[in-house]
Design a protein around this motif. Structure first.
Motif, mmCIF file in Angstrom:
data_model
loop_
_atom_site.group_PDB
_atom_site.id
_atom_site.type_symbol
_atom_site.label_atom_id
_atom_site.label_comp_id
_atom_site.label_asym_id
_atom_site.label_seq_id
_atom_site.Cartn_x
_atom_site.Cartn_y
_atom_site.Cartn_z
ATOM 1 N N ARG A 1 0.432 15.459 1.971
ATOM 2 C CA ARG A 1 0.960 15.451 3.339
ATOM 3 C C ARG A 1 0.198 16.498 4.165
ATOM 4 O O ARG A 1 0.156 17.664 3.809
ATOM 5 C CB ARG A 1 2.447 15.779 3.360
ATOM 6 C CG ARG A 1 3.032 15.720 4.773
ATOM 7 C CD ARG A 1 4.470 16.158 4.819
ATOM 8 N NE ARG A 1 5.345 15.273 4.068
ATOM 9 C CZ ARG A 1 6.004 14.256 4.614
ATOM 10 N NH1 ARG A 1 5.877 13.995 5.897
ATOM 11 N NH2 ARG A 1 6.778 13.499 3.889
ATOM 12 N N THR B 1 0.878 -1.167 0.000
ATOM 13 C CA THR B 1 0.000 0.000 0.000
ATOM 14 C C THR B 1 0.914 1.215 0.000
ATOM 15 O O THR B 1 2.119 1.086 0.255
ATOM 16 C CB THR B 1 -0.895 0.049 1.263
ATOM 17 O OG1 THR B 1 -0.061 0.277 2.407
ATOM 18 C CG2 THR B 1 -1.687 -1.240 1.459
ATOM 19 N N PRO B 2 0.385 2.410 -0.251
ATOM 20 C CA PRO B 2 1.242 3.596 -0.158
ATOM 21 C C PRO B 2 1.940 3.708 1.207
ATOM 22 O O PRO B 2 3.081 4.173 1.287
ATOM 23 C CB PRO B 2 0.274 4.756 -0.399
ATOM 24 C CG PRO B 2 -0.791 4.159 -1.278
ATOM 25 C CD PRO B 2 -0.951 2.748 -0.768
ATOM 26 N N ALA B 3 1.296 3.249 2.258
ATOM 27 C CA ALA B 3 1.899 3.300 3.603
ATOM 28 C C ALA B 3 3.095 2.362 3.709
ATOM 29 O O ALA B 3 4.148 2.735 4.237
ATOM 30 C CB ALA B 3 0.860 2.955 4.669
ATOM 31 N N LEU C 1 0.372 7.252 7.004
ATOM 32 C CA LEU C 1 1.487 7.256 6.048
ATOM 33 C C LEU C 1 0.973 7.085 4.628
ATOM 34 O O LEU C 1 -0.007 6.378 4.394
ATOM 35 C CB LEU C 1 2.449 6.105 6.349
ATOM 36 C CG LEU C 1 3.185 6.139 7.677
ATOM 37 C CD1 LEU C 1 3.951 4.846 7.874
ATOM 38 C CD2 LEU C 1 4.113 7.341 7.727
ATOM 39 N N GLY C 2 1.674 7.702 3.670
ATOM 40 C CA GLY C 2 1.370 7.473 2.265
ATOM 41 C C GLY C 2 0.108 8.135 1.765
ATOM 42 O O GLY C 2 -0.464 7.703 0.772
ATOM 43 N N GLN C 3 -0.324 9.187 2.423
ATOM 44 C CA GLN C 3 -1.517 9.888 1.972
ATOM 45 C C GLN C 3 -1.206 10.684 0.700
ATOM 46 O O GLN C 3 -0.059 11.056 0.454
ATOM 47 C CB GLN C 3 -2.034 10.816 3.073
ATOM 48 C CG GLN C 3 -2.482 10.054 4.304
ATOM 49 C CD GLN C 3 -3.006 10.946 5.415
ATOM 50 O OE1 GLN C 3 -3.073 12.165 5.286
ATOM 51 N NE2 GLN C 3 -3.376 10.334 6.531
ATOM 52 N N VAL D 1 4.864 1.242 1.216
ATOM 53 C CA VAL D 1 5.886 1.762 0.312
ATOM 54 C C VAL D 1 6.692 2.858 1.023
ATOM 55 O O VAL D 1 7.923 2.888 0.946
ATOM 56 C CB VAL D 1 5.249 2.296 -0.998
ATOM 57 C CG1 VAL D 1 6.251 3.098 -1.816
ATOM 58 C CG2 VAL D 1 4.693 1.138 -1.822
ATOM 59 N N ALA D 2 5.998 3.748 1.749
ATOM 60 C CA ALA D 2 6.680 4.831 2.471
ATOM 61 C C ALA D 2 7.656 4.269 3.500
ATOM 62 O O ALA D 2 8.793 4.743 3.621
ATOM 63 C CB ALA D 2 5.658 5.750 3.143
#
Length: 163
Positions: A116, A10-12, A111-113, A14-15
């Motif tokens: 920011r 997920t983007p989170a 995270l990963g929104q 990945v971050a």
């Protein structure tokens, strides 16, 4: 903690991976009829509710901002606003939150929104070696050190939760 892979990106996550932060993913079977997502995660994973944190988004004088508080407590909007050097805050509408963060309610990760947002993490998180929060979808939690969350979101910590 080992990084867990296997189609759970997920983007989170990945971050966290890009930041070389250690984390563990904890999937669980999400019940679509559940309304208290954090409590559902705590029960499914057998983790005390004080260690599982929910991501809330509120409107402040400066725009939208993120609050990360234990699922065992409630967000103190006045303390949250004060942590952001403001006077008042109100919970944001779910549709707006989903549009701005890129996540669905019940699966919003700090995270990963998409954009920011200013973030405040309840100071109680610092009392644990690791905390849990949404990995970006219902039924998936991230476990990582609270310092990773604070650093990657550039958050301030403050007492913003009330029991």
């Amino acid at each position: 903690m080992a990084k867990t892979k296997g189609g759970q990106g997920t983007p989170a996550t990945v971050a966290l991976t890009q930041a070389k932060a250690e984390f563990t993913l904890h999937p669980y079977d999400h019940d679509p009829s559940a309304e208290a997502y954090g409590e559902e995660a705590a029960n499914a994973l057998g983790v005390p509710a004080e260690r599982i944190f929910k991501t809330l988004v509120a409107e402040t004088e400066g725009g939208l901002a993120v609050a990360v508080v234990p699922v065992a407590g409630k967000l103190d909007l006045k303390a949250f606003a004060a942590a952001l050097k403001g006077k008042k805050a109100a919970m944001a509408e779910a549709a707006k939150v989903e549009r701005v963060t890129g996540y669905v309610v019940g699966g919003i990760s700090p995270l990963g929104q998409r954009k920011r947002l200013p973030t405040v993490v309840d100071e109680s998180a610092l009392g644990f070696d690791t905390i849990y929060f949404s990995a970006g979808r219902r039924g998936l939690q991230i476990e990582t050190a609270p310092g990773n969350l604070v650093r990657l979101t550039q958050a301030v910590t403050a007492p913003i939760s009330r029991g």
